[in-house]
Structures are given as structure tokens and as C-alpha cells.
Scaffold this active site. Structure first.
Site, PDB file in Angstrom:
ATOM      1  N   LYS A  15     -79.425  73.497 -79.194  1.00 54.71           N
ATOM      2  CA  LYS A  15     -78.650  73.234 -78.365  1.00 54.71           C
ATOM      3  C   LYS A  15     -77.313  73.359 -78.980  1.00 54.71           C
ATOM      4  O   LYS A  15     -76.985  73.690 -80.011  1.00 54.71           O
ATOM      5  CB  LYS A  15     -79.016  71.645 -78.831  1.00 54.71           C
ATOM      6  CG  LYS A  15     -77.944  70.857 -77.281  1.00 54.71           C
ATOM      7  CD  LYS A  15     -78.675  70.391 -76.229  1.00 54.71           C
ATOM      8  CE  LYS A  15     -78.595  69.138 -75.726  1.00 54.71           C
ATOM      9  NZ  LYS A  15     -80.024  69.164 -74.216  1.00 54.71           N
ATOM     10  N   THR A  60     -84.644  70.775 -76.299  1.00 52.07           N
ATOM     11  CA  THR A  60     -82.954  71.016 -76.650  1.00 52.07           C
ATOM     12  C   THR A  60     -82.588  69.406 -77.020  1.00 52.07           C
ATOM     13  O   THR A  60     -81.327  69.367 -77.690  1.00 52.07           O
ATOM     14  CB  THR A  60     -82.554  71.721 -76.477  1.00 52.07           C
ATOM     15  OG1 THR A  60     -82.125  71.193 -74.737  1.00 52.07           O
ATOM     16  CG2 THR A  60     -82.852  72.930 -76.304  1.00 52.07           C
ATOM     17  N   HIS A 271     -47.219  89.176 -82.340  1.00 47.62           N
ATOM     18  CA  HIS A 271     -45.892  89.471 -82.508  1.00 47.62           C
ATOM     19  C   HIS A 271     -44.715  88.575 -81.945  1.00 47.62           C
ATOM     20  O   HIS A 271     -44.793  87.860 -80.835  1.00 47.62           O
ATOM     21  CB  HIS A 271     -46.186  90.468 -81.883  1.00 47.62           C
ATOM     22  CG  HIS A 271     -47.088  91.978 -81.786  1.00 47.62           C
ATOM     23  ND1 HIS A 271     -47.336  92.583 -83.217  1.00 47.62           N
ATOM     24  CD2 HIS A 271     -48.211  92.213 -81.650  1.00 47.62           C
ATOM     25  CE1 HIS A 271     -48.159  93.114 -83.036  1.00 47.62           C
ATOM     26  NE2 HIS A 271     -48.492  93.031 -81.584  1.00 47.62           N
TER      27      HIS A 271
HETATM   28  O1  LIG Z   1     -48.670  95.618 -89.631  1.00 49.29           O
HETATM   29  C1  LIG Z   1     -49.183  95.976 -88.922  1.00 49.29           C
HETATM   30  N1  LIG Z   1     -50.510  96.336 -88.303  1.00 49.29           N
HETATM   31  C2  LIG Z   1     -50.581  97.518 -87.920  1.00 49.29           C
HETATM   32  O2  LIG Z   1     -51.524  98.312 -87.629  1.00 49.29           O
HETATM   33  C3  LIG Z   1     -50.097  97.450 -86.820  1.00 49.29           C
HETATM   34  N2  LIG Z   1     -49.357  98.196 -85.692  1.00 49.29           N
HETATM   35  C4  LIG Z   1     -48.675  98.025 -85.567  1.00 49.29           C
HETATM   36  O3  LIG Z   1     -48.118  97.994 -83.321  1.00 49.29           O
HETATM   37  N3  LIG Z   1     -47.957  96.729 -85.850  1.00 49.29           N
HETATM   38  C5  LIG Z   1     -49.058  96.615 -86.904  1.00 49.29           C
HETATM   39  N4  LIG Z   1     -48.385  95.598 -88.169  1.00 49.29           N
END
Ligand SMILES: O=c1[nH]c(=O)c2[nH]c(=O)[nH]c2[nH]1
Length: 313
Positions: A15, A60, A271
Site C-alpha cells: 500500500k 493492502t 540555474h
Molecule cells: O557546478 C556545475 N557543475 C556542472 O557540471 C555544470 N555544468 C554547467 O553547465 N554548469 C555547471 N555547474
């Protein structure tokens, strides 16, 4: 019946998403946990698949009921890892034909509300999406008196960001590379980590011994230490990359927690891209030195860096 083309090579059932909240009232001071539990069992259950014979099937629904009953009766309910261990031990000892139990407990965050600087006795706040995780497997295939357990604990969905102390330079370049080297960037990730805890070798594994095992290991203390180590290294490390910071973090955890034999991390690299404001005559740190102030937080794609660091034997 004609010969079947295949055979049952693996079977496990259970479950998932059993949600339960338990309040423990210690006079006026209340404790609360909210768990999402997954129960999975293995054993002599083949005929339920191959012969439509349900005799071996612990429903379950019964597993769900067991979680609720244990939420009421288990003295370990406030510690998600011990609670998982208790449930796993129960399933393999209660049912002769069940040989392995896998219990995952995800623990949601309820922190005490502070009133006048004091933690409140019964009021709590969901201060973030972070969850604690426990994954316990108990193996009774060598007999109900020779139980083995694998115990992993961790956390996930812990969002962090640092605005200094992070560079990314001297990476491999070829004709596919466009990324510029940068001495100063934002570093943000959603921490997920999971570590293996070695159970005390001198205490045999049983429900009766759980209090001793729990005391010996101190799962709550370890969880706090791992979280604190992880946040501190994230903050303090002069990051050369996500990879290097992750490795430093894992080493720090292994040195501060002797009961941990291995730790795995997963860091999505969330990013933040400096915005080009040159059309407006504004400088925004787009060069090697970095120092940008305005960023576009990108949802995707994200990097994804993972690693496992294991203690030398
Ligand atoms: O810390 C990072 N590792 C990566 O492997 C990577 N690749 C990337 O494009 N930026 C970063 N930054």
C-alpha cells in the site's frame, strides 16, 4: 492450459500513500507527526499472481489498517525511522510466509510556532516543503530469528541558495561549448540526500530490542546533524562546482556521524541566469568577474548532480 511464454521473476506488493497524523499529548505539551507511509511485502505470494489464489494475500487494506493501529500503539511513532523499522519487523514476524518488508516513511514538517520567543505547546507551522525520509528493509529469508535490516534515512525538498562563494571555471571546452567561465554566480539547489545507518552489531534485531537500538543510534540526532552539516558546508564552501561542494558535504557528514556508512546526494543545479540589461545602458555583471544583481530563475533545463560517498572499510 497452454504453456505460458513467461514466468514470474519478481513480485512485491503493498500500500502506498498511507497518510497518518499522530498527536502525542505529554500533559499540556503536544507532539505531532504527519507521515506518508509506503508498505511493500515479498514472500511466498507467487500463487496470487500465477494461480489467482488469494490465500497468501495479506490485503493492502490490512497493511493500511496496521499503519493506523501502529500509529496509535507503537512507542516509536514519533521517530519515523524507528517507526518504519517497527512496522517492517512486524510484517515479517507476524506472517510466516512474508520474508521481506519494505517500509518508506515520509515525514512532513510541523515546527512549533514561537510565541514571545517560546515554542508553543500545541501550535505548529509548515515552515517549508522539506521532508524527512526513512527507508527500511527487513529481510527474514535466513529465518525469523536471523533478521537483517537495511536502514536509510534522509531528507528531500530542502531549497537553498547562495549568492556568493560559487564559481564555475576551467571546465572542458569543445565545439559544443558556449558556457562562459564565471568566478561568481548564484548557486541554488533542492537538496535530497539519503544515508545508510549501520545498526549496532551487538544488539540482535527484534521488536523487543528497538528501544535499545533507537537509543544506541539516535536517529533524530543524526538527522539534525546531517541537515546542519549539509547547510553549513553549502554556505561556507568556496564552491568550485556543485560536484566539489557535494563531495565536501558528504565528507563532513561522514566525519561527524560514525553510524553513517554511506551517503548519497542529489543536487539539481537550479540555474539563475544574469539578465542582459545593456539595451537599457545598465551593467549587470555578465562577464567573468560576475557580480550580477538581476537574474532570471530558470525552471528548466536544470543540471542534475548526484554522488554517493562511502566510508572506507
Ligand atoms: O557546478 C556545475 N557543475 C556542472 O557540471 C555544470 N555544468 C554547467 O553547465 N554548469 C555547471 N555547474
Amino acid at each position: 492450459m497452454s504453456e505460458q511464454p513467461g514466468f514470474l521473476s519478481a513480485a512485491r506488493y503493498g500500500k502506498d500513500l498511507v497518510k497518518v497524523c499522530r498527536v502525542v499529548r505529554e500533559d499540556e505539551k503536544h507532539h505531532v507527526v504527519e507521515y506518508v507511509v509506503k508498505v511493500m511485502l515479498e514472500g511466498d505470494i507467487e500463487t496470487s499472481y500465477t494461480k489467482a489464489d488469494n490465500a497468501s494475500v495479506v490485503a493492502t487494506d490490512t497493511m493500511k489498517n496496521t499503519v493506523n493501529v501502529f500509529a496509535k500503539t507503537s512507542r516509536h511513532v514519533l521517530d519515523p525511522t524507528l517507526f518504519a523499522l517497527h512496522l517492517a519487523l512486524h510484517f515479517v514476524t507476524k506472517y510466516a510466509h512474508i520474508h521481506k518488508a519494505f517500509i518508506d516513511v515520509t515525514s512532513l514538517r510541523w515546527s512549533r510556532i514561537e510565541v514571545n520567543g517560546q515554542p508553543h505547546k500545541w501550535s505548529f507551522v509548515r515552515d517549508g516543503d522539506e521532508k524527512q525520509t526513512s527507508e527500511v528493509a527487513v529481510d527474514a529469508t535466513a529465518g525469523k530469528d536471523h533478521l537483517k535490516a537495511s536502514v536509510k534515512a534522509g531528507l528531500k525538498d530542502l531549497l537553498v541558495l547562495k549568492t556568493g562563494g560559487s564559481a564555475f571555471e576551467k571546465f572542458h571546452r569543445d565545439e559544443f561549448t558556449t558556457l562562459a567561465e564565471v568566478k561568481d554566480r548564484l548557486f541554488s539547489t533542492m537538496v535530497a540526500l539519503s544515508y545508510t545507518v549501520d545498526l549496532p552489531p551487538n544488539v540482535s534485531l527484534s521488536i523487543d530490542n528497538l528501544p535499545e537500538i533507537g537509543k544506541d543510534i539516535g536517529f533524530t540526532k543524526i538527522a539534525q546533524l546531517v541537515r546542519q552539516n549539509t547547510l553549513e558546508v553549502f554556505a561556507e564552501d568556496e564552491s568550485a562546482s556543485v560536484q566539489a561542494t557535494m563531495y565536501n558535504t558528504a565528507q563532513k557528514v561522514l566525519s561527524s556521524c560514525p553510524a553513517i556508512s554511506e551517503i548519497s546526494y542529489s543536487y539539481p543545479n537550479k540555474h539563475y541566469i544574469p539578465v542582459n540589461l545593456s539595451a537599457f545602458g545598465l551593467e549587470n555583471g555578465l562577464g567573468y568577474e560576475g557580480g550580477a544583481e538581476v537574474f532570471h530563475p530558470t525552471a528548466d533545463p536544470s543540471g542534475l548532480i548526484t554522488a554517493t560517498v562511502s566510508r572506507h572499510r
